[in-house]
Design a protein around this motif. Structure first.
Motif, PDB file in Angstrom:
ATOM      1  N   SER A   2       0.839  -1.189   0.000  1.00 48.88           N
ATOM      2  CA  SER A   2       0.000   0.000   0.000  1.00 48.88           C
ATOM      3  C   SER A   2       0.876   1.242   0.000  1.00 48.88           C
ATOM      4  O   SER A   2       1.989   1.238   0.508  1.00 48.88           O
ATOM      5  CB  SER A   2      -0.923   0.014   1.211  1.00 48.88           C
ATOM      6  OG  SER A   2      -0.167   0.149   2.385  1.00 48.88           O
ATOM      7  N   THR A   3       0.353   2.293  -0.580  1.00 50.20           N
ATOM      8  CA  THR A   3       1.085   3.556  -0.588  1.00 50.20           C
ATOM      9  C   THR A   3       0.297   4.566   0.222  1.00 50.20           C
ATOM     10  O   THR A   3      -0.921   4.506   0.301  1.00 50.20           O
ATOM     11  CB  THR A   3       1.274   4.083  -2.024  1.00 50.20           C
ATOM     12  OG1 THR A   3      -0.013   4.252  -2.612  1.00 50.20           O
ATOM     13  CG2 THR A   3       2.107   3.122  -2.847  1.00 50.20           C
ATOM     14  N   HIS A   4       1.006   5.496   0.836  1.00 46.25           N
ATOM     15  CA  HIS A   4       0.383   6.524   1.656  1.00 46.25           C
ATOM     16  C   HIS A   4       0.860   7.884   1.171  1.00 46.25           C
ATOM     17  O   HIS A   4       2.021   8.057   0.837  1.00 46.25           O
ATOM     18  CB  HIS A   4       0.777   6.361   3.133  1.00 46.25           C
ATOM     19  CG  HIS A   4       0.327   5.064   3.720  1.00 46.25           C
ATOM     20  ND1 HIS A   4      -0.965   4.839   4.101  1.00 46.25           N
ATOM     21  CD2 HIS A   4       1.002   3.921   3.971  1.00 46.25           C
ATOM     22  CE1 HIS A   4      -1.064   3.610   4.577  1.00 46.25           C
ATOM     23  NE2 HIS A   4       0.122   3.036   4.503  1.00 46.25           N
ATOM     24  N   GLU A  58       8.188   6.343   6.444  1.00 53.54           N
ATOM     25  CA  GLU A  58       9.521   6.263   5.850  1.00 53.54           C
ATOM     26  C   GLU A  58      10.608   6.763   6.793  1.00 53.54           C
ATOM     27  O   GLU A  58      11.471   7.547   6.424  1.00 53.54           O
ATOM     28  CB  GLU A  58       9.538   7.027   4.528  1.00 53.54           C
ATOM     29  CG  GLU A  58       8.559   6.455   3.522  1.00 53.54           C
ATOM     30  CD  GLU A  58       8.474   7.281   2.243  1.00 53.54           C
ATOM     31  OE1 GLU A  58       9.336   8.157   2.038  1.00 53.54           O
ATOM     32  OE2 GLU A  58       7.549   7.029   1.471  1.00 53.54           O
ATOM     33  N   GLY A  59      10.525   6.325   8.054  1.00 56.60           N
ATOM     34  CA  GLY A  59      11.546   6.672   9.027  1.00 56.60           C
ATOM     35  C   GLY A  59      11.419   8.051   9.631  1.00 56.60           C
ATOM     36  O   GLY A  59      12.266   8.455  10.412  1.00 56.60           O
TER      37      GLY A  59
END
Length: 97
Positions: A2-4, A58-59
């Motif tokens: 999935s992408t956010h 992403e961190g």
């Protein structure tokens, strides 16, 4: 996979700003514990009582103030105080948020 997007806070955790002292915001975590977070790491304009959604992406952490949830919680708390004030009937000063 999935992408956010930057604005996708569906998996974010809500924290509440319990207080602000100097350069720190005391934040109530979802489990009821508190932590001190640097105020400059919080969203601009954050105030005591604000509900802030925090999401790790992403961190990095993304945060945003949920103004609607904050307003609803303040109204609910004020309603409870109004009920307590009405029931006291002592004639002393009322408690307000």
């Amino acid at each position: 996979m999935s992408t956010h997007t930057e604005h996708d806070f569906t998996k974010a955790k809500a924290v509440t700003v319990d207080g602000i002292e100097g350069e720190y915001a005391r934040v109530e975590m979802p489990d009821g514990t508190t932590e001190d977070w640097r105020l400059d790491a919080m969203p601009e304009g954050v105030k005591e009582g604000d509900v802030v959604y925090v999401r790790a992406a992403e961190g990095q952490f993304e945060m945003r103030i949920d103004h609607e949830e904050t307003r609803e919680r303040r109204q609910h708390a004020q309603s409870q105080l109004d009920t307590l004030n009405a029931e006291s009937g002592t004639g002393t000063e009322e408690i307000n948020l």
